[in-house]
Design a protein around this motif. Sequence first.
Motif, PDB file in Angstrom:
ATOM      1  N   ASN A 199       0.451  -0.812   0.019  1.00 49.40           N
ATOM      2  CA  ASN A 199      -0.027   0.156   0.464  1.00 49.40           C
ATOM      3  C   ASN A 199       0.676   1.259  -0.339  1.00 49.40           C
ATOM      4  N   GLY A 200       0.633   1.766  -0.799  1.00 47.06           N
ATOM      5  CA  GLY A 200       1.276   3.098  -0.821  1.00 47.06           C
ATOM      6  C   GLY A 200       1.452   4.397   0.840  1.00 47.06           C
ATOM      7  N   LEU A 201       0.425   4.064   1.097  1.00 38.31           N
ATOM      8  CA  LEU A 201       0.399   4.751   2.834  1.00 38.31           C
ATOM      9  C   LEU A 201       1.649   4.250   3.740  1.00 38.31           C
ATOM     10  N   ALA A 202       2.286   2.599   3.571  1.00 35.31           N
ATOM     11  CA  ALA A 202       2.885   2.413   3.928  1.00 35.31           C
ATOM     12  C   ALA A 202       4.062   3.348   3.490  1.00 35.31           C
ATOM     13  N   LEU A 203       4.073   3.396   2.532  1.00 32.30           N
ATOM     14  CA  LEU A 203       5.841   3.477   2.230  1.00 32.30           C
ATOM     15  C   LEU A 203       6.116   4.870   2.498  1.00 32.30           C
ATOM     16  N   LEU A 204       5.064   5.939   2.201  1.00 36.41           N
ATOM     17  CA  LEU A 204       4.936   7.279   2.367  1.00 36.41           C
ATOM     18  C   LEU A 204       5.159   7.644   3.933  1.00 36.41           C
ATOM     19  N   ARG A 205       4.550   6.521   5.053  1.00 35.49           N
ATOM     20  CA  ARG A 205       4.816   6.652   6.515  1.00 35.49           C
ATOM     21  C   ARG A 205       6.726   6.257   6.389  1.00 35.49           C
ATOM     22  N   ARG A 206       6.725   5.062   5.787  1.00 34.20           N
ATOM     23  CA  ARG A 206       8.344   4.491   5.949  1.00 34.20           C
ATOM     24  C   ARG A 206       8.940   5.981   5.666  1.00 34.20           C
ATOM     25  N   LEU A 207       9.141   6.935   4.727  1.00 38.11           N
ATOM     26  CA  LEU A 207       9.812   7.439   4.015  1.00 38.11           C
ATOM     27  C   LEU A 207       9.551   8.884   5.359  1.00 38.11           C
ATOM     28  N   ARG A 208       8.347   9.553   5.730  1.00 32.26           N
ATOM     29  CA  ARG A 208       8.631  10.341   6.657  1.00 32.26           C
ATOM     30  C   ARG A 208       9.436   9.868   8.067  1.00 32.26           C
ATOM     31  N   ALA A 209       9.217   8.534   8.450  1.00 34.18           N
ATOM     32  CA  ALA A 209       9.539   7.998   9.516  1.00 34.18           C
ATOM     33  C   ALA A 209      11.495   8.278   9.217  1.00 34.18           C
ATOM     34  N   TYR A 210      11.564   8.370   7.859  1.00 34.29           N
ATOM     35  CA  TYR A 210      13.348   7.956   7.386  1.00 34.29           C
ATOM     36  C   TYR A 210      14.031   9.791   7.387  1.00 34.29           C
ATOM     37  N   LYS A 211      13.024  10.771   7.394  1.00 29.63           N
ATOM     38  CA  LYS A 211      13.120  12.344   7.831  1.00 29.63           C
ATOM     39  C   LYS A 211      13.552  11.996   6.361  1.00 29.63           C
ATOM     40  N   ARG A 212      12.749  11.557   4.820  1.00 31.14           N
ATOM     41  CA  ARG A 212      12.970  11.952   3.988  1.00 31.14           C
ATOM     42  C   ARG A 212      11.685  13.600   3.316  1.00 31.14           C
ATOM     43  N   MET A 213      12.023  14.351   2.872  1.00 37.10           N
ATOM     44  CA  MET A 213      10.978  15.607   3.260  1.00 37.10           C
ATOM     45  C   MET A 213      10.755  15.593   1.863  1.00 37.10           C
ATOM     46  N   GLU A 214      11.098  15.210   0.892  1.00 38.53           N
ATOM     47  CA  GLU A 214      10.456  15.222  -1.005  1.00 38.53           C
ATOM     48  C   GLU A 214       8.632  15.464  -0.548  1.00 38.53           C
ATOM     49  N   PRO A 215       8.550  16.717  -1.692  1.00 38.34           N
ATOM     50  CA  PRO A 215       7.124  16.664  -1.213  1.00 38.34           C
ATOM     51  C   PRO A 215       6.882  16.202  -1.678  1.00 38.34           C
ATOM     52  N   ILE A 216       5.424  15.565  -1.694  1.00 37.99           N
ATOM     53  CA  ILE A 216       5.074  14.198  -2.326  1.00 37.99           C
ATOM     54  C   ILE A 216       3.551  14.466  -3.149  1.00 37.99           C
ATOM     55  N   LEU A 217       3.159  13.669  -3.703  1.00 35.91           N
ATOM     56  CA  LEU A 217       1.582  13.659  -3.723  1.00 35.91           C
ATOM     57  C   LEU A 217       0.858  12.722  -4.369  1.00 35.91           C
ATOM     58  N   VAL A 218      -0.013  12.643  -3.068  1.00 38.21           N
ATOM     59  CA  VAL A 218      -0.491  11.449  -3.743  1.00 38.21           C
ATOM     60  C   VAL A 218      -1.847  11.533  -4.410  1.00 38.21           C
ATOM     61  N   LEU A 219      -1.626   9.785  -5.069  1.00 38.71           N
ATOM     62  CA  LEU A 219      -2.804  10.280  -7.072  1.00 38.71           C
ATOM     63  C   LEU A 219      -3.412   9.084  -6.478  1.00 38.71           C
ATOM     64  N   THR A 220      -4.458   9.052  -6.524  1.00 37.33           N
ATOM     65  CA  THR A 220      -5.207   7.487  -6.429  1.00 37.33           C
ATOM     66  C   THR A 220      -6.610   7.956  -6.710  1.00 37.33           C
ATOM     67  N   ALA A 221      -6.732   6.322  -6.888  1.00 34.47           N
ATOM     68  CA  ALA A 221      -8.878   6.356  -7.309  1.00 34.47           C
ATOM     69  C   ALA A 221      -9.342   6.299  -6.462  1.00 34.47           C
ATOM     70  N   ARG A 222      -9.105   6.286  -4.478  1.00 34.43           N
ATOM     71  CA  ARG A 222      -9.625   5.766  -3.837  1.00 34.43           C
ATOM     72  C   ARG A 222     -10.254   7.917  -3.007  1.00 34.43           C
ATOM     73  N   GLY A 223     -10.964   8.160  -3.159  1.00 33.22           N
ATOM     74  CA  GLY A 223     -11.841   9.321  -3.079  1.00 33.22           C
ATOM     75  C   GLY A 223     -12.699   9.591  -1.881  1.00 33.22           C
ATOM     76  N   GLU A 224     -12.687   8.992  -1.065  1.00 31.99           N
ATOM     77  CA  GLU A 224     -13.198   9.020   0.283  1.00 31.99           C
ATOM     78  C   GLU A 224     -12.598   9.709   0.902  1.00 31.99           C
ATOM     79  N   GLY A 225     -13.662  11.106   2.021  1.00 30.39           N
ATOM     80  CA  GLY A 225     -12.794  11.500   2.785  1.00 30.39           C
ATOM     81  C   GLY A 225     -11.942  11.151   4.228  1.00 30.39           C
ATOM     82  N   GLU A 226     -11.905   9.742   4.768  1.00 31.11           N
ATOM     83  CA  GLU A 226     -11.461   8.897   5.188  1.00 31.11           C
ATOM     84  C   GLU A 226      -9.637   8.625   4.933  1.00 31.11           C
ATOM     85  N   MET A 227     -10.071   8.399   3.067  1.00 30.39           N
ATOM     86  CA  MET A 227      -8.867   8.228   2.429  1.00 30.39           C
ATOM     87  C   MET A 227      -7.922   9.590   2.385  1.00 30.39           C
ATOM     88  N   ARG A 228      -8.643  10.558   2.641  1.00 35.77           N
ATOM     89  CA  ARG A 228      -7.964  11.870   2.347  1.00 35.77           C
ATOM     90  C   ARG A 228      -7.055  12.502   3.348  1.00 35.77           C
TER      91      ARG A 228
END
Length: 223
Positions: free
Chosen positions: A58-87
């Motif tokens: 899941n891309g969210l797991a990668l996103l969380r891991r990158l932030r945990a590693y202190k990677r600060m590149e801007p990340i724009l999430v692109l997905t078909a999941r448009g529910e408010g909770e997913m946002r």
Amino acid sequence: MRLLIVEDDADLAHAMVSAFAKRDVRCDLARTAGDAELLIQTINYAAIVLDLGLPDENGLALLRRLRAYKRMEPILVLTARGEGEMRVQGLDSGADDYIVKPFLFPELHARICAVLRRQGGYVEHLLAVGDLSLDTRTREVRVGGEPADFSEREAELLELLMRRSGHVLSKRVIEDQLFGSGDMLGSNAVEVYIHRIRRKLDSVAAQVRLKTVRGIGYILLNS
């Protein structure tokens, strides 16, 4: 500017690369979270476009891991999941913005530009190892302040080595980057480019060493 697009839909990924190219934005592609993480560890990207529905994770797991590693590149999430909770989950996990498929490319481009403006843009463009320097915008290579003659492809490979100076750069990463440039490579193409770069560095007595780590890859060291 160089972006990483993490998207397993080949048609969509190549459409984005083509659209960005028309705006003079260079893109690398990764189809899986594992490939994306390897590239991010090797290359500094202006921003990352990250799909959540990846085949290996899941891309969210990668996103969380990158932030945990202190990677600060801007990340724009692109997905078909448009529910408010997913946002909310995407933003809480460290995303800088969130856009839902299907989308208009001008909106994606505008959002990336807006994120970069908020973060002050992408300013790192001059790399240096020993007396070797490379301007990543112009691909100009200098040794001891003097211009050195490297082809665009050689400079591209040199950038990878310089960004990972002191660390082994695997042959696989090099091959992925050269393939991503749209050219087909022979089985010994990497070795050919490495030989050319090493010969040119030696010819100008550059204060760096380009070593082969047998069976793994290559490492650029400050002499």
